[in-house]
Design a protein around this motif. Structure first.
Motif, short mmCIF file in Angstrom:
data_model
loop_
_atom_site.label_atom_id
_atom_site.label_comp_id
_atom_site.label_asym_id
_atom_site.label_seq_id
_atom_site.Cartn_x
_atom_site.Cartn_y
_atom_site.Cartn_z
N CYS A 76 0.91 -1.12 0.16
CA CYS A 76 -0.03 0.13 -0.14
C CYS A 76 1.01 1.18 0.07
O CYS A 76 1.83 1.14 0.84
N SER A 78 0.59 4.20 1.21
CA SER A 78 0.39 4.85 2.60
C SER A 78 0.82 3.65 3.68
O SER A 78 1.52 4.25 4.63
N CYS A 79 0.46 2.29 3.89
CA CYS A 79 0.59 1.64 5.02
C CYS A 79 1.68 0.74 4.88
O CYS A 79 2.32 0.03 5.75
N CYS A 93 -6.23 -2.14 0.18
CA CYS A 93 -5.19 -2.08 1.48
C CYS A 93 -6.49 -2.56 2.48
O CYS A 93 -7.62 -1.63 2.24
N ALA A 95 -6.42 -1.85 5.41
CA ALA A 95 -6.27 -0.60 6.33
C ALA A 95 -7.12 0.70 5.97
O ALA A 95 -7.72 1.26 6.70
N CYS A 96 -6.60 1.08 4.70
CA CYS A 96 -7.13 2.14 4.36
C CYS A 96 -7.81 2.17 2.92
O CYS A 96 -8.53 3.25 2.42
ZN LIG Z 1 -3.20 1.43 3.38
#
Ligand SMILES: [Zn+2]
Length: 126
Positions: A76, A78-79, A93, A95-96
């Motif tokens: 990801c 971001s993550c 992802c 998470a996001c």
């Molecule tokens: Zn993410």
């Protein structure tokens, strides 16, 4: 059936191994190790089968092919890397919800060539 890809790769691995061997003064191939990425479209078991067929009738007959499977990584932006099992793709992802990028998995590399130098103890195989 459907082994054309693996056969071509096995022949290339054999050629590269014998080239390495020649650079080290010759001998008999014992074991060759290759890295095969998840996305390289190579099935390790088919590659080993194709290797045995390619090596038969050459000086590499009986040499073992060891395949190190390299899974792809989904990341990801971001993550970071997302946990996944080989062969199972995570669409977004967890998470996001961002779309994921894929890294690695394309490996198709000769990692290691093991051989017995000429005159190394064994009876000549005729
Ligand atoms: Zn993410």
């Amino acid at each position: 059936m459907g082994m054309v890809h693996e056969t071509a790769i096995a022949l290339e691995v054999l050629r590269a191994s014998q080239e390495t061997l020649a650079q080290h003064g010759g001998g008999k191939l014992v074991r060759v190790k290759v890295a095969v990425g998840e996305l390289s479209a190579v099935l390790p078991e088919l590659l080993i089968y194709a290797w045995e067929a390619a090596a038969a009738g050459t000086s590499a007959k009986g040499a073992a092919l060891e395949v190190e499977f390299c899974p792809a990584v989904q990341r990801c932006p971001s993550c970071g890397p997302v946990a996944r099992q080989a062969g199972v793709w995570v669409p977004l992802c967890p998470a996001c919800g961002s779309p994921l990028q894929v890294e690695g998995g394309m490996e198709l590399d000769l990692l290691q060539v093991e051989f017995e130098p000429d005159g190394g103890g064994c009876e000549p195989d005729r």
